[in-house]
Design a protein around this motif. Structure first.
Motif, PDB file in Angstrom:
ATOM      1  N   ASP A  19       0.832  -1.207   0.000  1.00 41.46           N
ATOM      2  CA  ASP A  19       0.000   0.000   0.000  1.00 41.46           C
ATOM      3  C   ASP A  19       0.864   1.253   0.000  1.00 41.46           C
ATOM      4  OD1 ASP A  19      -2.552  -1.239  -0.016  1.00 41.46           O
ATOM      5  OD2 ASP A  19      -2.344  -1.726   2.095  1.00 41.46           O
ATOM      6  N   GLY A  20       1.979   1.216   0.733  1.00 44.55           N
ATOM      7  CA  GLY A  20       2.892   2.352   0.705  1.00 44.55           C
ATOM      8  C   GLY A  20       3.452   2.593  -0.681  1.00 44.55           C
ATOM      9  N   LEU A  21       3.821   1.506  -1.368  1.00 41.88           N
ATOM     10  CA  LEU A  21       4.345   1.618  -2.727  1.00 41.88           C
ATOM     11  C   LEU A  21       3.292   2.182  -3.672  1.00 41.88           C
ATOM     12  CD1 LEU A  21       6.562   1.114  -4.828  1.00 41.88           C
ATOM     13  CD2 LEU A  21       5.743  -1.249  -5.001  1.00 41.88           C
ATOM     14  N   LEU A  22       2.036   1.761  -3.519  1.00 43.56           N
ATOM     15  CA  LEU A  22       0.974   2.273  -4.388  1.00 43.56           C
ATOM     16  C   LEU A  22       0.764   3.776  -4.200  1.00 43.56           C
ATOM     17  CD1 LEU A  22      -1.632  -0.635  -4.224  1.00 43.56           C
ATOM     18  CD2 LEU A  22      -0.384   0.150  -6.250  1.00 43.56           C
ATOM     19  N   VAL A  23       0.907   4.263  -2.977  1.00 44.80           N
ATOM     20  CA  VAL A  23       0.809   5.706  -2.751  1.00 44.80           C
ATOM     21  C   VAL A  23       1.971   6.415  -3.444  1.00 44.80           C
ATOM     22  CG1 VAL A  23       0.853   7.541  -1.011  1.00 44.80           C
ATOM     23  CG2 VAL A  23      -0.489   5.467  -0.595  1.00 44.80           C
ATOM     24  N   GLU A  24       3.175   5.870  -3.308  1.00 50.12           N
ATOM     25  CA  GLU A  24       4.339   6.462  -3.980  1.00 50.12           C
ATOM     26  C   GLU A  24       4.143   6.506  -5.492  1.00 50.12           C
ATOM     27  OE1 GLU A  24       8.455   5.934  -2.037  1.00 50.12           O
ATOM     28  OE2 GLU A  24       7.504   3.962  -1.892  1.00 50.12           O
ATOM     29  N   LEU A  25       3.678   5.396  -6.060  1.00 45.39           N
ATOM     30  CA  LEU A  25       3.503   5.341  -7.513  1.00 45.39           C
ATOM     31  C   LEU A  25       2.324   6.186  -7.978  1.00 45.39           C
ATOM     32  CD1 LEU A  25       4.291   1.585  -8.276  1.00 45.39           C
ATOM     33  CD2 LEU A  25       5.776   3.584  -8.546  1.00 45.39           C
ATOM     34  N   SER A  26       1.310   6.345  -7.127  1.00 51.37           N
ATOM     35  CA  SER A  26       0.202   7.248  -7.460  1.00 51.37           C
ATOM     36  C   SER A  26       0.701   8.682  -7.545  1.00 51.37           C
ATOM     37  CB  SER A  26      -0.912   7.139  -6.405  1.00 51.37           C
ATOM     38  OG  SER A  26      -1.509   5.857  -6.404  1.00 51.37           O
ATOM     39  N   LEU A  27       1.526   9.092  -6.576  1.00 51.03           N
ATOM     40  CA  LEU A  27       2.106  10.434  -6.612  1.00 51.03           C
ATOM     41  C   LEU A  27       2.994  10.605  -7.846  1.00 51.03           C
ATOM     42  CD1 LEU A  27       3.017  10.840  -2.829  1.00 51.03           C
ATOM     43  CD2 LEU A  27       1.351  12.209  -4.092  1.00 51.03           C
ATOM     44  N   LYS A  28       3.766   9.581  -8.161  1.00 51.11           N
ATOM     45  CA  LYS A  28       4.646   9.639  -9.334  1.00 51.11           C
ATOM     46  C   LYS A  28       3.828   9.812 -10.614  1.00 51.11           C
ATOM     47  CE  LYS A  28       8.262   6.987 -11.748  1.00 51.11           C
ATOM     48  NZ  LYS A  28       7.558   6.779 -13.030  1.00 51.11           N
ATOM     49  N   ALA A  29       2.724   9.076 -10.741  1.00 46.98           N
ATOM     50  CA  ALA A  29       1.881   9.188 -11.934  1.00 46.98           C
ATOM     51  C   ALA A  29       1.284  10.586 -12.052  1.00 46.98           C
ATOM     52  CB  ALA A  29       0.763   8.142 -11.885  1.00 46.98           C
ATOM     53  N   ILE A  30       0.872  11.152 -10.932  1.00 48.89           N
ATOM     54  CA  ILE A  30       0.300  12.508 -10.942  1.00 48.89           C
ATOM     55  C   ILE A  30       1.359  13.513 -11.367  1.00 48.89           C
ATOM     56  CG2 ILE A  30      -0.742  14.305  -9.506  1.00 48.89           C
ATOM     57  CD1 ILE A  30      -1.871  11.978  -7.747  1.00 48.89           C
ATOM     58  N   ARG A  31       2.565  13.358 -10.857  1.00 47.82           N
ATOM     59  CA  ARG A  31       3.659  14.259 -11.253  1.00 47.82           C
ATOM     60  C   ARG A  31       4.005  14.079 -12.727  1.00 47.82           C
ATOM     61  NH1 ARG A  31       3.115  17.928  -7.440  1.00 47.82           N
ATOM     62  NH2 ARG A  31       3.898  17.318  -5.382  1.00 47.82           N
ATOM     63  N   ASP A  32       4.062  12.826 -13.182  1.00 48.88           N
ATOM     64  CA  ASP A  32       4.363  12.561 -14.590  1.00 48.88           C
ATOM     65  C   ASP A  32       3.330  13.198 -15.511  1.00 48.88           C
ATOM     66  OD1 ASP A  32       6.581  11.119 -13.865  1.00 48.88           O
ATOM     67  OD2 ASP A  32       5.675   9.146 -14.176  1.00 48.88           O
ATOM     68  N   ALA A  33       2.102  13.350 -15.009  1.00 49.15           N
ATOM     69  CA  ALA A  33       1.030  13.957 -15.809  1.00 49.15           C
ATOM     70  C   ALA A  33       1.090  15.482 -15.801  1.00 49.15           C
ATOM     71  CB  ALA A  33      -0.330  13.487 -15.300  1.00 49.15           C
ATOM     72  N   GLY A  34       2.069  16.049 -15.098  1.00 50.29           N
ATOM     73  CA  GLY A  34       2.283  17.492 -15.169  1.00 50.29           C
ATOM     74  C   GLY A  34       1.846  18.294 -13.962  1.00 50.29           C
ATOM     75  N   VAL A  35       1.364  17.648 -12.910  1.00 54.89           N
ATOM     76  CA  VAL A  35       0.965  18.376 -11.699  1.00 54.89           C
ATOM     77  C   VAL A  35       2.220  18.669 -10.883  1.00 54.89           C
ATOM     78  CG1 VAL A  35      -0.351  18.264  -9.544  1.00 54.89           C
ATOM     79  CG2 VAL A  35      -1.314  17.309 -11.646  1.00 54.89           C
ATOM     80  N   THR A  36       2.532  19.942 -10.705  1.00 56.91           N
ATOM     81  CA  THR A  36       3.774  20.329 -10.030  1.00 56.91           C
ATOM     82  C   THR A  36       3.545  20.914  -8.641  1.00 56.91           C
ATOM     83  OG1 THR A  36       3.697  22.491 -11.114  1.00 56.91           O
ATOM     84  CG2 THR A  36       4.962  20.745 -12.207  1.00 56.91           C
ATOM     85  N   GLY A  37       2.330  21.325  -8.343  1.00 58.57           N
ATOM     86  CA  GLY A  37       2.044  21.973  -7.063  1.00 58.57           C
ATOM     87  C   GLY A  37       1.886  20.991  -5.918  1.00 58.57           C
ATOM     88  N   ARG A  38       1.465  21.512  -4.789  1.00 60.04           N
ATOM     89  CA  ARG A  38       1.278  20.699  -3.596  1.00 60.04           C
ATOM     90  C   ARG A  38       0.124  19.710  -3.786  1.00 60.04           C
ATOM     91  NH1 ARG A  38      -1.245  23.193   1.814  1.00 60.04           N
ATOM     92  NH2 ARG A  38      -2.954  23.278   0.302  1.00 60.04           N
ATOM     93  N   ILE A  39       0.309  18.513  -3.279  1.00 56.69           N
ATOM     94  CA  ILE A  39      -0.735  17.491  -3.301  1.00 56.69           C
ATOM     95  C   ILE A  39      -1.084  17.145  -1.859  1.00 56.69           C
ATOM     96  CG2 ILE A  39      -1.337  15.131  -3.987  1.00 56.69           C
ATOM     97  CD1 ILE A  39       0.747  15.385  -6.244  1.00 56.69           C
ATOM     98  N   VAL A  40      -2.368  17.186  -1.554  1.00 52.67           N
ATOM     99  CA  VAL A  40      -2.844  16.840  -0.220  1.00 52.67           C
ATOM    100  C   VAL A  40      -3.186  15.354  -0.215  1.00 52.67           C
ATOM    101  CG1 VAL A  40      -4.548  17.303   1.582  1.00 52.67           C
ATOM    102  CG2 VAL A  40      -3.785  19.163   0.074  1.00 52.67           C
ATOM    103  N   VAL A  41      -2.501  14.584   0.632  1.00 57.51           N
ATOM    104  CA  VAL A  41      -2.693  13.136   0.702  1.00 57.51           C
ATOM    105  C   VAL A  41      -3.577  12.814   1.906  1.00 57.51           C
ATOM    106  CG1 VAL A  41      -1.568  10.880   0.839  1.00 57.51           C
ATOM    107  CG2 VAL A  41      -0.407  12.791  -0.308  1.00 57.51           C
ATOM    108  N   VAL A  42      -4.736  12.196   1.636  1.00 55.10           N
ATOM    109  CA  VAL A  42      -5.705  11.859   2.684  1.00 55.10           C
ATOM    110  C   VAL A  42      -5.436  10.428   3.142  1.00 55.10           C
ATOM    111  CG1 VAL A  42      -8.148  11.671   3.273  1.00 55.10           C
ATOM    112  CG2 VAL A  42      -7.382  13.427   1.647  1.00 55.10           C
ATOM    113  N   CYS A  43      -5.044  10.262   4.413  1.00 54.86           N
ATOM    114  CA  CYS A  43      -4.522   8.987   4.912  1.00 54.86           C
ATOM    115  C   CYS A  43      -5.413   8.377   5.988  1.00 54.86           C
ATOM    116  CB  CYS A  43      -3.139   9.181   5.529  1.00 54.86           C
ATOM    117  SG  CYS A  43      -1.988  10.170   4.571  1.00 54.86           S
ATOM    118  N   LEU A  44      -5.602   7.087   5.915  1.00 62.38           N
ATOM    119  CA  LEU A  44      -6.255   6.364   6.999  1.00 62.38           C
ATOM    120  C   LEU A  44      -5.301   6.236   8.184  1.00 62.38           C
ATOM    121  CD1 LEU A  44      -8.929   4.924   7.661  1.00 62.38           C
ATOM    122  CD2 LEU A  44      -7.863   2.795   6.933  1.00 62.38           C
ATOM    123  N   ASP A  45      -4.016   6.038   7.908  1.00 64.43           N
ATOM    124  CA  ASP A  45      -2.985   5.931   8.937  1.00 64.43           C
ATOM    125  C   ASP A  45      -1.938   7.002   8.653  1.00 64.43           C
ATOM    126  OD1 ASP A  45      -1.151   5.199  10.839  1.00 64.43           O
ATOM    127  OD2 ASP A  45      -0.738   3.204  10.028  1.00 64.43           O
TER     128      ASP A  45
END
Length: 363
Positions: A19-45
């Motif tokens: 699950d940690g890896l999926l969050v990392e790769l989700s952030l990477k995909a968002i960055r690869d798509a051109g999002v450069t600003g701050r991303i708010v990550v909503v976490c259960l833990d």
């Protein structure tokens, strides 16, 4: 692109390395798509992600903080894009699982609709089944409020029936595909590999007792194999399963195994197997959900995936021995299926963001 707020919903816990890896790769995909600003990550833990993620331009908040923020900003009319972490959390195979999904995840979808203009893009998922009352409610929420969803198996596509669905690979599969395409996946071997086993409890499955019998038989056929822990904490710890059901208290962390590299991994957890392959370590997968066989089929590794419900321990041992005898054949199977799936996936996200930024785009 004028998107003041970008959220990544449904982050679970980094105590499960998959699950940690999926969050990392989700952030990477968002960055690869051109999002450069701050991303708010909503976490259960939330605590588990503090200091864990390499992306520093993020804000970690809990689910409760997210709800409070949305209620307080309900009339601010901010434009928002919400991404859903890749994974398999939108499921309802039983009423209890369905209600848990509705509370933990359906509520986040619903709250993302509060406020100004918004767009929801869900990264590669396995969803369903939806044949319980809470499951049907969850499916309606997804179909009604998630504009674009990437699905990582054909059964999810059929069951959800979403007009904005696209069949693609698991995030880790897409990452493996990238590395295989660039030739950076394999590791050189100096000595014979050590076999590691990653098991989990399947307490809600009707075949649990037969599964336990097969697990014990597999361990008997691989007496030199060692147990590894891929997930611990939050109610389904691998090490607790080993101690309470298998009577074994000694296990290593899978991340340490993969750092060392000279191994073969047999894993019931999908991302135990996919993390291993991504680290250049061959893995045999014992799938207990639809996502597992689909991911291995996408990689061209069908011959190394079996059903956890009815696997033959000797056949699994034979697959392990075939890798020990000729590891090249494992990687050749994978590399023959290498496609540029990650690039197409990122382009699809970019297109969705352009559509949100300019509603006339693509018409």
């Amino acid at each position: 692109m004028n998107v003041p707020e970008v959220y990544l919903l449904h982050a679970y816990s980094s105590r499960n390395s998959g699950d940690g890896l999926l969050v990392e790769l989700s952030l990477k995909a968002i960055r690869d798509a051109g999002v450069t600003g701050r991303i708010v990550v909503v976490c259960l833990d939330k605590v588990s992600f503090e200091g864990y993620l390499s992306d520093t331009n993020i804000e970690l908040i809990s689910v409760g903080q997210f709800f409070l923020r949305k209620v307080c900003g309900a009339f601010a009319h901010r434009r928002c894009v919400y991404f859903g972490v890749g994974g398999g959390y939108l499921r309802a195979s039983s009423k209890s699982e369905g209600w848990k999904s509705l509370v933990a995840h359906g509520s986040q979808i619903l709250m993302s609709t509060v406020g100004g203009p918004s767009r929801r893009i869900y990264l590669p998922q396995s969803v369903g089944p939806f044949d319980t009352a809470p499951g049907r409610m969850l499916a309606r929420l997804v179909r009604g409020h998630v504009e674009r969803i990437f699905l990582r198996d054909d059964k999810s596509v059929d069951e959800l029936g979403h007009p904005g669905a696209t069949r693609t690979g698991d995030l880790v599969v897409l990452e493996i595909d990238q590395h295989a395409h660039s030739g950076t996946l394999r590791r050189a071997r100096c000595v014979a590999p050590q076999v590691y086993l990653v098991f989990r409890d399947l307490q809600e499955k009707p075949y649990r007792e037969e599964y336990l019998t097969r697990v014990r038989a597999l361990m008997g056929l691989l007496p030199e194999a060692k147990l590894a822990v891929q997930s611990r904490g939050r109610g389904n710890s691998d090490d607790v399963f080993y101690r309470d059901l298998l009577g074994i208290g000694d296990a290593v962390l899978l991340k340490d195994v993969l750092a060392a590299g000279n191994a073969i991994v047999v894993s019931v957890r999908l991302h135990g197997s996919l993390e291993s392959v991504l680290a250049g370590v061959p893995s045999v997968h014992l799938a207990y959900e639809r996502k597992g066989r689909a991911a291995y089929a996408d990689l061209g590794l069908d011959a190394f995936a079996f059903h956890a419900s009815d696997f033959d321990p000797q056949t699994v041992v034979s697959a392990v021995q075939s890798i020990i005898a000729d590891e090249e054949q494992f990687w050749r199977c994978l590399e023959r299926r290498t496609q540029q799936g990650h690039q197409h996936f990122v382009e699809a996200i970019k297109d969705e963001l352009r559509t949100f930024d300019n509603p006339d785009h693509g018409r």
